[in-house]
Design a protein around this motif. Structure first.
Motif, short mmCIF file in Angstrom:
data_model
loop_
_atom_site.label_atom_id
_atom_site.label_comp_id
_atom_site.label_asym_id
_atom_site.label_seq_id
_atom_site.Cartn_x
_atom_site.Cartn_y
_atom_site.Cartn_z
N UNK A 181 -80.43 -84.36 84.34
CA UNK A 181 -80.20 -83.38 85.40
C UNK A 181 -79.08 -82.42 85.01
N UNK A 182 -78.00 -82.98 84.44
CA UNK A 182 -76.88 -82.15 83.98
C UNK A 182 -77.35 -81.18 82.90
N UNK A 183 -78.21 -81.67 81.99
CA UNK A 183 -78.75 -80.82 80.92
C UNK A 183 -79.53 -79.64 81.52
N UNK B 28 -72.49 -74.62 75.00
CA UNK B 28 -71.65 -75.80 74.80
C UNK B 28 -72.04 -76.90 75.78
N UNK B 29 -72.29 -76.52 77.04
CA UNK B 29 -72.71 -77.50 78.03
C UNK B 29 -74.01 -78.19 77.66
N UNK B 30 -74.97 -77.41 77.14
CA UNK B 30 -76.23 -77.98 76.68
C UNK B 30 -75.98 -78.97 75.54
N UNK B 31 -75.15 -78.55 74.58
CA UNK B 31 -74.85 -79.41 73.43
C UNK B 31 -74.19 -80.71 73.84
N UNK B 32 -73.23 -80.63 74.77
CA UNK B 32 -72.54 -81.84 75.23
C UNK B 32 -73.50 -82.76 75.99
N UNK B 33 -74.36 -82.17 76.81
CA UNK B 33 -75.33 -82.97 77.56
C UNK B 33 -76.29 -83.69 76.62
N UNK C 21 -81.73 -91.60 69.82
CA UNK C 21 -80.32 -91.17 69.75
C UNK C 21 -80.14 -90.15 68.63
N UNK C 22 -80.71 -90.41 67.48
CA UNK C 22 -80.59 -89.48 66.34
C UNK C 22 -81.19 -88.12 66.68
N UNK C 23 -82.35 -88.13 67.34
CA UNK C 23 -83.01 -86.88 67.68
C UNK C 23 -82.15 -86.02 68.61
N UNK C 24 -81.56 -86.65 69.64
CA UNK C 24 -80.72 -85.90 70.58
C UNK C 24 -79.42 -85.43 69.92
N UNK C 25 -78.84 -86.26 69.08
CA UNK C 25 -77.62 -85.86 68.36
C UNK C 25 -77.88 -84.65 67.47
N UNK C 26 -78.97 -84.72 66.71
CA UNK C 26 -79.27 -83.62 65.80
C UNK C 26 -79.55 -82.33 66.56
N UNK C 27 -80.21 -82.45 67.71
CA UNK C 27 -80.47 -81.27 68.53
C UNK C 27 -79.17 -80.71 69.10
N UNK C 28 -78.26 -81.60 69.48
CA UNK C 28 -76.99 -81.14 70.07
C UNK C 28 -76.18 -80.32 69.06
N UNK C 29 -76.28 -80.66 67.78
CA UNK C 29 -75.54 -79.93 66.75
C UNK C 29 -75.96 -78.46 66.70
N UNK C 30 -77.22 -78.19 67.03
CA UNK C 30 -77.72 -76.82 67.00
C UNK C 30 -77.07 -75.94 68.07
N UNK C 31 -76.51 -76.58 69.10
CA UNK C 31 -75.90 -75.84 70.20
C UNK C 31 -74.37 -75.78 70.11
N UNK C 32 -73.80 -76.46 69.13
CA UNK C 32 -72.34 -76.60 69.08
C UNK C 32 -71.71 -75.94 67.86
N UNK C 33 -72.33 -74.89 67.35
CA UNK C 33 -71.82 -74.24 66.14
C UNK C 33 -70.40 -73.69 66.33
N UNK C 34 -70.11 -73.23 67.53
CA UNK C 34 -68.83 -72.56 67.76
C UNK C 34 -67.78 -73.45 68.44
N UNK C 35 -68.09 -74.73 68.57
CA UNK C 35 -67.13 -75.65 69.17
C UNK C 35 -66.81 -76.74 68.15
N UNK C 36 -65.76 -76.53 67.40
CA UNK C 36 -65.43 -77.40 66.28
C UNK C 36 -65.19 -78.85 66.72
#
Length: 216
Positions: free
Chosen positions: A37-39, A49-54, A70-85
């Motif tokens: 729901x948060x996503x 950033x919110x999408x990546x964290x969710x 877990x791996x699939x969601x982690x790898x997807x989250x990286x695509x949204x967090x390029x600018x948040x080191x």
């Protein structure tokens, strides 16, 4: 990505669902429901950033029972967090832990080291990452490298106990039984200290509750 004009209301909704996910942490299905729901709210707010964290939070929920998801969601989250080191480093570290659980030691080491490079070496949880690296080197039979990282974990209260256990194992493999026993005794002492502190805190809470009942 542009921000939705209703992003404030959407973010408020996200915070509500995120808070509910914390309440339901022991219940994985309910926790995943609220994370999803948060996503959705962050996607509507067009907040990268919110999408990546969710996505990272969903990945963490799967970590203990479905490593592929877990791996699939982690790898997807990286695509949204390029600018948040900081958050990118957190996800890279989580992936390192995932691969460690799978027994993919080289890949795990690669991700945890990369997380350090991304975040820098002054991060708050650096000793936890040193511990994982040290344990990986120990598992791989690289004793000198394991010793280098595990000894650095002795300086931090959060990693000291586990480091002593691993150092005891390391010196046992070397054949230095005296040092192995020293670290094993330290491990037992730290475990006992943690238990005693926990019991003291529990007794204090019970005493406070009892006193509050007396004054009712």
């Amino acid at each position: 990505m542009q921000r939705n004009p209703h992003s404030y209301q959407i973010a408020t909704g996200y915070r509500t669902f995120y808070s509910l996910s914390l309440i339901y942490q022991p219940i994985t299905k309910k926790r995943l429901f609220f994370y999803n729901k948060a996503l959705l709210y962050y996607q509507q707010a067009q907040d990268s950033v919110g999408v990546g964290i969710s996505l990272r939070n969903i990945g963490r929920s799967y970590l203990h029972f479905d490593l592929d998801s877990a791996e699939r969601y982690y790898q997807e989250s990286l695509q949204w967090l390029h600018n948040n080191r900081y958050m990118r480093a957190s996800v890279l570290n989580d992936l390192g832990i995932l691969y460690k659980q799978r027994g993919e030691n080289e890949l795990s080491l690669q991700y945890i080291r990369h997380s350090l490079e991304v975040s820098g070496y002054g991060i708050r949880y650096i000793h936890t990452r040193y511990l994982n690296i040290g344990e990986l080197y120990l598992r791989m039979g690289q004793k000198d490298s394991a010793l280098y990282y595990l000894e650095r974990c002795l300086a931090d209260a959060n990693t000291r106990t586990a480091a002593c256990a691993s150092l005891s194992k390391l010196y046992s493999r070397i054949g230095d039984w005296k040092t192995a026993c020293t670290y094993q005794n330290c491990y037992i002492a730290y475990i006992d200290s943690v238990y005693q502190n926990h019991k003291a805190a529990e007794l204090a809470m019970q005493s406070e509750h009892y006193l509050s009942l007396i004054h009712i």
